[in-house]
Design an enzyme around this catalytic site. Structure first.
Site, mmCIF file in Angstrom:
data_model
loop_
_atom_site.group_PDB
_atom_site.id
_atom_site.type_symbol
_atom_site.label_atom_id
_atom_site.label_comp_id
_atom_site.label_asym_id
_atom_site.label_seq_id
_atom_site.Cartn_x
_atom_site.Cartn_y
_atom_site.Cartn_z
ATOM 1 N N LYS A 287 0.835 -1.194 0.000
ATOM 2 C CA LYS A 287 0.000 0.000 0.000
ATOM 3 C C LYS A 287 0.878 1.255 0.000
ATOM 4 O O LYS A 287 1.986 1.224 0.522
ATOM 5 C CB LYS A 287 -0.872 0.034 1.260
ATOM 6 C CG LYS A 287 -2.058 -0.908 1.248
ATOM 7 C CD LYS A 287 -2.852 -0.780 2.534
ATOM 8 C CE LYS A 287 -4.035 -1.729 2.575
ATOM 9 N NZ LYS A 287 -5.066 -1.432 1.572
ATOM 10 N N ARG A 361 -10.814 -10.904 1.575
ATOM 11 C CA ARG A 361 -11.750 -11.864 0.957
ATOM 12 C C ARG A 361 -11.180 -13.269 0.957
ATOM 13 O O ARG A 361 -11.917 -14.247 0.985
ATOM 14 C CB ARG A 361 -12.117 -11.381 -0.451
ATOM 15 C CG ARG A 361 -10.960 -11.333 -1.405
ATOM 16 C CD ARG A 361 -11.258 -10.511 -2.645
ATOM 17 N NE ARG A 361 -11.226 -9.076 -2.392
ATOM 18 C CZ ARG A 361 -11.520 -8.139 -3.289
ATOM 19 N NH1 ARG A 361 -11.885 -8.479 -4.512
ATOM 20 N NH2 ARG A 361 -11.464 -6.870 -2.978
HETATM 21 N N1 BES Z 1 -8.209 -3.523 4.336
HETATM 22 C C1 BES Z 1 -8.382 -3.045 3.023
HETATM 23 C C2 BES Z 1 -9.642 -2.207 2.847
HETATM 24 C C3 BES Z 1 -9.714 -0.920 3.615
HETATM 25 C C4 BES Z 1 -9.452 0.270 2.989
HETATM 26 C C5 BES Z 1 -10.122 -0.901 4.932
HETATM 27 C C6 BES Z 1 -9.565 1.456 3.670
HETATM 28 C C7 BES Z 1 -10.223 0.294 5.614
HETATM 29 C C8 BES Z 1 -9.958 1.479 4.984
HETATM 30 C C9 BES Z 1 -8.466 -4.212 2.043
HETATM 31 O O1 BES Z 1 -7.754 -5.341 2.399
HETATM 32 C C10 BES Z 1 -7.909 -3.740 0.750
HETATM 33 O O2 BES Z 1 -6.747 -3.465 0.717
HETATM 34 N N2 BES Z 1 -8.740 -3.667 -0.271
HETATM 35 C C11 BES Z 1 -8.306 -3.241 -1.553
HETATM 36 C C12 BES Z 1 -8.850 -4.180 -2.584
HETATM 37 C C13 BES Z 1 -8.256 -4.023 -3.947
HETATM 38 C C14 BES Z 1 -6.800 -4.410 -3.954
HETATM 39 C C15 BES Z 1 -9.024 -4.878 -4.919
HETATM 40 C C16 BES Z 1 -8.833 -1.830 -1.758
HETATM 41 O O3 BES Z 1 -9.924 -1.519 -1.275
HETATM 42 O O4 BES Z 1 -8.129 -1.040 -2.353
HETATM 43 MN MN MN Z 2 -5.728 -5.208 1.729
#
Ligand code: BES
Ligand code: MN
Ligand code: ZN
Length: 511
Positions: A287, A361
Site C-alpha cells: 500500500k 476476501r
Molecule cells: N483492508 C483493506 C480495505 C480498507 C481500505 C479498509 C480502507 C479500511 C480502509 C483491504 O484489504 C484492501 O486493501 N482492499 C483493496 C482491494 C483491492 C486491492 C481490490 C482496496 O480496497 O483497495
Molecule cells: Mn488489503
C-alpha cells in the site's frame, strides 16, 4: 531496551462495578457534582418542577434557548445540592431522535472527564413530551454515556484522566421500576463494544495474530463459550490454503479462532465470520504510505464478531452463535504470496491472486466455507473492513450490506437504524461475476474493472457460501475514526457490536 509490557489487550472492562444507575431521588435533596438537563428549543420536554424551574430561570435572559449544541453552566443553583447544572440544547423537537440524546450524554460525560468530575445525574426527558418511547430514549442515553466514558490511554505514560465512577439517570419512580434491568443490559453490550474498540485501537506491534487471539480467548474466558484455536499446522493439515497464502509473508503465524456459544435448547444456528488482519500492509502489492498506520484496524470485523458472541452469551440469548475469526498479518517478504500465484482454498476452488492487497476476501472465504461445512448454519453473516471502494461509495459513517436475502438484509439495516450504526443495502448483480474470471484458475481475487470494487468483493465471497442465508457487512468506513466523535474516542469505534446484539436478540429462537 526494555520490552514493552503486554497489558493492553486484556479485558479492562470486566469485573468493574456498574456505572449506570436509574434513580427517582428527590431532586431538592440530592447531592451531585454535576447534573445534565437536555433542553429543547421549542417545547418543554421535562415535567419535574425542580427541572422546569432551572430551565425557566436560564431562559429569562434569552442567552440560552436550547438551540442545538448550545450550553449553559449554572454553578451552585439555589435550592439544590448540585455543584453545577449543565443545560444542553437539543434543537427543535421535530429534529430530535434517540441518537441526538446518545450524543448529548456522550459529550457531557466526555466533558466531565476533562474536568475531573466523577459523578453525574442526567435528567431523562418525559416520553409524552418528547414523543420518543422511554425504552428507546433511555437505552440511547445509557449507551452514549457509557461509551463516552471510555478512555484509551494505555500508551500514555502519565494518565491525566479517569472515567466517571457513576452516572445516574433521573426518571419517575414507575419508570425506574419498569426499566430497572436496562442499565445492566446496556453495560454488557457496551462493555463488549468498548472491548472491540480497544482491540482495534491497539497498535499492530502489540497485536500480532497470537496476541489478538489470546485476548479474544481470555475475554470469552469465563463465559459458557467453547473455544477452539486452529494453529498454523492445523490450518495446513485441513487445507486452509487461502488463509495460509495471506499469512505467508509474515513472521507471525496465523490462526483461526472459533467461539461457540451453544445454549441448551438452542433454536437456530447463527455463524458470524470476522476479518482479522492485524496489519494490512498490502503484501507484495504494498500500500502507499498515506494512512498506512490506520491499517492496524483491519481486524475490526473479528473484534466485532468476538465481542458480539461474548455479549450474546452474557445476555443469555437463546440461539447458538458461532464466531469464526481467521487472524493473520498481511506482510511483504521473500516468503510472501506473489501476484499471479494460484492457491487452493478450503472449499476446493482455486484462486489466482491478482492482488495481494485483496487479502480480506481470501481469509474470509476459507472461514466461511469452514462455517458452512462444519456447522450448516441457518444464517451466516460476515463482517469485514473489506474495501476502500465501499468507503468511496458510502463515506466513513455508513456500512455496506450485501445479501441475496431481503429479509436478512432488512433486519440488519433495521437494527443499525436502532443503534445508529447505519447500513446501506448494496446490489449483488449476477453479471458482474464475469469480472472475477481468471484465465488460469477457477476465480481471481480481484476484478478486471477498476469500478464497483465493494460489489465485486462481495460477489467473490458469495461464491463460497453455497445456498446458506448469508449477508456481508463491509465496515471499512465506520470501523475506525481518526478524530473523536460524540460518544467515541479516536480509534476503533466498535461498529457493529450493538447492531449485531440487537439483531441476535430479535432473531426467533425456533426455525
Ligand atoms: N483492508 C483493506 C480495505 C480498507 C481500505 C479498509 C480502507 C479500511 C480502509 C483491504 O484489504 C484492501 O486493501 N482492499 C483493496 C482491494 C483491492 C486491492 C481490490 C482496496 O480496497 O483497495
Ligand atoms: Mn488489503
Ligand atoms: Zn485488508
Amino acid at each position: 531496551m526494555a520490552k514493552f509490557k503486554i497489558y493492553h489487550l486484556h479485558d479492562v472492562t470486566r469485573g468493574r462495578a456498574p456505572v449506570l444507575h436509574l434513580t427517582s431521588s428527590d431532586l431538592n435533596q440530592t447531592k451531585m457534582q454535576s447534573v445534565v438537563i437536555p433542553v429543547c428549543e421549542d417545547s418543554d420536554i421535562h415535567d419535574a418542577p425542580a427541572i422546569l424551574n432551572l430551565i425557566s430561570n436560564a431562559r429569562k435572559y434569552q442567552e440560552f434557548t436550547g438551540k442545538k449544541d448550545q450550553e449553559l453552566i449554572i454553578y451552585d443553583p439555589p435550592d439544590t445540592h448540585f455543584d453545577r447544572v449543565i443545560l444542553t440544547g437539543l434543537g427543535k423537537l421535530k429534529q430530535i431522535n434517540p441518537d441526538t440524546l446518545r450524543s448529548i450524554t456522550g459529550k457531557a460525560v466526555k466533558k466531565f472527564i476533562q474536568k475531573q468530575i466523577s459523578q453525574t445525574l442526567i435528567i431523562v426527558p418525559d416520553e409524552t413530551l418528547i414523543h420518543i418511547d422511554t425504552s428507546l430514549l433511555l437505552e440511547a442515553m445509557l449507551e452514549g454515556a457509557f461509551l463516552g466514558n471510555q478512555l484509551f490511554d494505555l500508551y500514555k505514560t502519565t494518565k491525566k484522566y479517569s472515567p466517571l465512577q457513576s452516572i445516574h439517570f433521573w426518571m419517575k419512580p414507575e419508570l425506574v421500576k419498569k426499566y430497572r434491568r436496562l442499565p445492566l443490559k446496556v453495560e454488557s453490550v457496551c462493555q463488549c463494544t468498548a472491548l472491540a474498540r480497544q482491540w482495534v485501537s491497539t497498535p499492530s506491534n502489540h497485536k500480532r495474530p497470537s496476541d489478538f487471539t489470546k485476548a479474544m480467548v481470555s475475554a470469552a474466558g469465563t463465559e459458557p463459550i467453547s473455544v477452539t484455536v486452529l494453529d498454523e499446522a492445523q490450518l495446513n493439515d485441513k487445507g486452509f490454503g487461502a488463509i495460509l497464502a495471506v499469512s505467508a509473508g509474515s513472521q507471525s503465524p496465523p490462526n483461526m479462532l472459533v467461539l461457540d456459544y451453544n445454549p441448551e435448547g438452542a433454536g437456530q444456528t447463527i455463524a458470524l465470520v470476522g476479518k482479522g488482519v492485524t496489519f494490512d500492509s498490502g503484501g507484495i502489492n504494498l500500500k502507499p504510505a498515506a494512512s498506512l498506520e490506520d491499517m492496524k484496524m483491519d481486524m475490526a470485523g473479528a473484534a466485532t464478531v468476538a465481542a458480539a458472541v461474548i455479549a450474546a452469551s452474557r445476555l443469555k440469548y437463546p440461539n447458538r452463535i458461532i464466531g469464526i475469526m481467521p487472524v493473520v498479518e498481511n506482510m511483504p517478504s521473500a516468503n510472501a504470496t506473489r501476484p499471479g500465484d494460484i492457491i487452493r482454498t478450503y472449499e476446493g476452488k482455486t484462486v489466482e491472486i491478482g492482488n495481494t492487497d485483496a487479502e480480506g476476501r481470501l481469509i474470509l472465504i476459507d472461514a466461511m466455507a469452514y462455517a458452512v461445512k462444519l456447522y450448516t448454519p441457518d444464517i451466516l453473516i460476515d463482517v469485514a473492513t473489506l474495501t476502500g471502494a465501499c468507503v468511496v461509495a458510502l463515506g466513513e459513517k455508513i456500512a455496506g450490506v450485501f445479501s441475496f436475502d431481503d429479509e436478512l438484509a432488512e433486519a440488519l439495516i433495521r437494527s443499525g437504524e436502532k443503534t445508529h450504526e447505519r447500513c446501506w443495502r448494496m446490489p449483488l448483480p449476477e453479471d458482474y461475476k464475469e469480472l472475477l474470471k481468471s484465465e488460469f484458475a477457477d476465480i481471481s481475487n480481484i476484478s478486471s474493472s477498476k469500478w464497483g470494487g465493494a460489489i465485486t468483493a462481495a460477489l467473490f465471497l458469495s461464491e463460497f457460501v453455497g445456498d446458506t442465508r448469508w449477508a456481508h457487512m463491509d465496515i471499512a468506513g465506520p470501523a475506525y475514526v481518526k478524530k473523536e466523535t460524540d460518544y467515541c474516542g479516536a480509534g476503533g469505534t466498535g461498529f457493529g457490536v450493538r447492531l449485531l446484539c440487537d439483531l441476535l436478540e430479535k432473531l426467533p429462537s425456533a426455525h
